[in-house]
Enzyme design. Structure first.
Site, mmCIF file in Angstrom:
data_model
loop_
_atom_site.group_PDB
_atom_site.id
_atom_site.type_symbol
_atom_site.label_atom_id
_atom_site.label_comp_id
_atom_site.label_asym_id
_atom_site.label_seq_id
_atom_site.Cartn_x
_atom_site.Cartn_y
_atom_site.Cartn_z
ATOM 1 C CG ASP A 21 -1.931 -0.813 0.988
ATOM 2 O OD1 ASP A 21 -2.538 -1.360 -0.034
ATOM 3 O OD2 ASP A 21 -2.347 -1.485 2.326
ATOM 4 C CE LYS A 53 -7.029 6.757 -5.354
ATOM 5 N NZ LYS A 53 -7.943 7.916 -4.606
ATOM 6 C CG MET A 91 -9.648 6.015 7.229
ATOM 7 S SD MET A 91 -9.924 3.851 6.763
ATOM 8 C CE MET A 91 -10.479 2.963 7.974
HETATM 9 N N1 SAH Z 1 -4.563 -1.181 8.965
HETATM 10 C C1 SAH Z 1 -3.971 0.143 9.275
HETATM 11 C C2 SAH Z 1 -4.867 0.998 9.029
HETATM 12 C C3 SAH Z 1 -5.315 1.122 7.506
HETATM 13 S S1 SAH Z 1 -7.019 2.416 7.852
HETATM 14 C C4 SAH Z 1 -3.299 -0.039 10.605
HETATM 15 O O1 SAH Z 1 -3.917 -0.848 11.416
HETATM 16 O O2 SAH Z 1 -2.852 1.517 11.424
HETATM 17 C C5 SAH Z 1 -5.872 4.024 7.505
HETATM 18 C C6 SAH Z 1 -5.721 4.878 8.531
HETATM 19 O O3 SAH Z 1 -5.823 4.661 9.718
HETATM 20 C C7 SAH Z 1 -6.187 6.588 8.034
HETATM 21 O O4 SAH Z 1 -6.492 6.753 7.346
HETATM 22 C C8 SAH Z 1 -5.337 6.838 9.215
HETATM 23 O O5 SAH Z 1 -6.514 7.352 10.064
HETATM 24 C C9 SAH Z 1 -4.729 5.506 10.276
HETATM 25 N N2 SAH Z 1 -3.437 5.229 9.886
HETATM 26 C C10 SAH Z 1 -2.373 5.004 9.394
HETATM 27 N N3 SAH Z 1 -0.916 5.337 9.516
HETATM 28 C C11 SAH Z 1 -0.988 5.986 10.672
HETATM 29 C C12 SAH Z 1 -0.078 7.045 10.694
HETATM 30 N N4 SAH Z 1 1.582 6.727 10.709
HETATM 31 N N5 SAH Z 1 -0.596 7.875 11.621
HETATM 32 C C13 SAH Z 1 -1.793 8.234 11.907
HETATM 33 N N6 SAH Z 1 -2.798 7.874 11.421
HETATM 34 C C14 SAH Z 1 -2.771 6.888 10.388
#
Ligand code: SAH
Length: 500
Positions: A35, A57, A172
């Site tokens: 991703d 993307k 999100m």
């Molecule tokens: N599988 C991922 C979540 C994917 S959904 C996990 O477990 O972290 C994507 C969302 O994750 C983003 O919109 C944001 O809300 C959050 N996110 C992912 N990486 C982040 C980061 N480094 N800092 C803050 N939010 C993050």
């Protein structure tokens, strides 16, 4: 034979938060489908031969659809390849990892799931916000703020969630922060309830923001803090104002480390502790020459009155050669004068049980000659054990003083092929560090002319020889370490960043 697919969590952004299993699999994978969010910092662990596919993307590009991703996983695995499907955070937390597992199951492709540290917990933690705290929150709920727009009605009942108590962690949610905070208040949470927002959590771009249910949405908008971010709602959110721990002096700076991969870790770790974003771009690889041949070239180790070692790799190479004949430090007579070019070389010798008698003040060949000024060298048998392709000054200087020098090559620095993607990131980094002439040479020789022109980074060099090589390649050297060691280099970088 069918390959296998590994659904691997990359962690939230700080590469140190990747699991050991994840790293091991990345190193071995034939294909890595990743991703965009949260994976860039760990892709450096992939083998240079691996095929990397960006399923997310890219700006201007269209993301692969879930069906295309599933099809690609199945296709590569069916062709017998080892496939890593790399996802930000944890693959099963809003990562669609389970949908991919279902597709693999249906296609009878074996798979393994490697959990990752989720941003839901790690991003708050890096901002000093605990999701639970005794007497404050006995539960936490992780909820998505971005529901599938194709759904006829929203599945999240924010008002019930508000009533449920405990900490609410929203992923999100930035696009609908105003709606979400209003709904939570309508559900009974007070307008004064603390809220923390952590953007780019655990990366060097991390920013955090504190407010309340009433104020946070406007604050985030005013400060331009948006996605990707984690929103934490509940009394624990206020803890971050006291417990925040992560703001190093190199916060927000990106630094390229060009050392050999096997040796980059000390420098990289130190820079990361200081808050820098480290881009490892190994330009060289240390290739040891066959210890048997080296041992033969050395001859009688007890026949030398002086032994000169110019690097940590040299120490390792010498001991590998001794080991060829079942020897160790005891084969070196106590009367032999041991010269080490710098403190790191001396420290490695000490680990092997040998104390350096002479460590020059200046860690270059000329420094060794200066340090030996008072030593009688006429007729002395001297072993200079070092890299192939080293500068001739040291050996010439010793011979001019009458020494009988045997120069033995223990290893050579060979070019490490570089990946276009890392090269691209390196071009726009704040700092480019060089720890040896060979790192300059191999980087510049692999850099297309067109890219050389775009190189914007400030160059920090470990010492005069390395600086000269950089200038020979047309680079401007911003600073040179006063002490020609890794700590000296880091100190110089800190000094530069402090002066802006
Ligand atoms: N599988 C991922 C979540 C994917 S959904 C996990 O477990 O972290 C994507 C969302 O994750 C983003 O919109 C944001 O809300 C959050 N996110 C992912 N990486 C982040 C980061 N480094 N800092 C803050 N939010 C993050």
């Amino acid at each position: 034979m069918s390959g296998k697919v590994f659904l691997v969590g990359a962690g939230p952004g700080d590469p140190g938060l990747l699991t050991l299993r994840g790293r091991e699999l990345l190193e071995a994978a034939d294909v890595v489908l990743h991703d965009r969010l949260g994976t860039a910092n760990v892709l450096a662990f992939c083998s240079p031969e691996a095929l990397l596919v960006n399923a997310g993307k890219a700006p201007g590009d269209v993301a692969m659809t879930q069906d295309q991703i599933n099809a690609a996983l199945i296709e590569h695995a069916t062709a017998g390849r080892m496939v890593v499907r790399l996802k930000g955070g944890d693959p099963f937390v809003f990562g669609r990892g389970s949908e991919e597992a279902e597709a693999l199951l249906a296609a009878a492709i074996p798979y393994e799931v490697v959990p990752g540290i989720t941003s839901a917990i790690a991003a708050p933690a890096y901002a000093g916000v605990p999701v639970t705290h005794r007497g404050m929150a006995t539960a936490f709920t992780v909820v998505t703020g971005h529901e599938d727009p194709a759904k006829p009605e929203t599945q999240t009942d924010w008002r019930s969630l508000a009533k449920g108590g405990g900490t609410i962690v929203v992923l999100m949610g930035m696009g609908r922060l105003a709606r979400i905070t209003a709904e939570l208040q309508a559900g009974g949470r007070p307008a004064t309830e603390p809220v923390a927002v952590v953007q780019w959590g655990t990366t060097t771009r991390q920013r955090s923001l504190h407010g309340t249910l009433a104020t946070i949405s406007d604050l985030a908008e005013d400060l331009g803090i948006g996605s990707p971010a984690v929103v934490v709602v509940g009394p624990v959110a206020a803890k971050g104002e006291k417990l925040a721990w992560r703001d190093g002096p190199l916060q927000g700076k990106s630094v390229v480390v060009t050392r050999a991969r096997a040796q980059a870790s000390d420098l990289s770790a130190e820079l990361r502790i200081l808050g820098a974003e480290v881009i490892e771009l190994p330009t060289i690889r240390i290739a040891p020459l066959p210890p048997g041949e080296v041992r033969a070239a050395i001859g009688e180790i007890d026949g030398y009155s002086m032994l000169v070692l110019t690097s940590v790799n040299g120490v390792d190479g010498l001991f590998a050669a001794l080991d060829e004949r079942g020897e160790d430090a005891r084969a070196i007579p106590a009367s032999t004068t041991i010269v080490a070019i710098g403190p790191a070389t001396a420290a490695r010798l000490r680990e092997r049980g040998v104390r350096a008698d002479i460590v020059p003040e200046r860690f270059v060949a000329e420094g060794i000659l200066e340090a030996l000024e008072a030593t009688e060298l006429d007729g002395a048998r001297v072993l200079v054990a070092r890299a192939r392709g080293s500068r001739p000054e040291l050996v010439d200087g010793l011979r001019a003083r009458g020494a009988d020098v045997n120069e033995v090559h223990l290893y050579e620095a060979v070019a490490e092929p570089m990946r276009a993607m890392e090269l691209e990131r390196a071009l726009s980094a704040d700092y480019l560090t060089f720890t040896a002439s060979s790192t300059v040479r191999h980087l510049m020789e692999q850099l297309p002319d067109e890219s050389r022109a775009r190189l914007e980074s400030k160059v920090i060099s470990i010492g005069p020889i390395t600086s000269q090589t950089a200038r020979d390649f047309g680079l401007e050297v911003a600073r040179e370490a006063g002490e020609h060691t890794i700590p000296g280099l880091v100190a110089e970088l800190l000094a530069d960043s402090a002066t802006g």
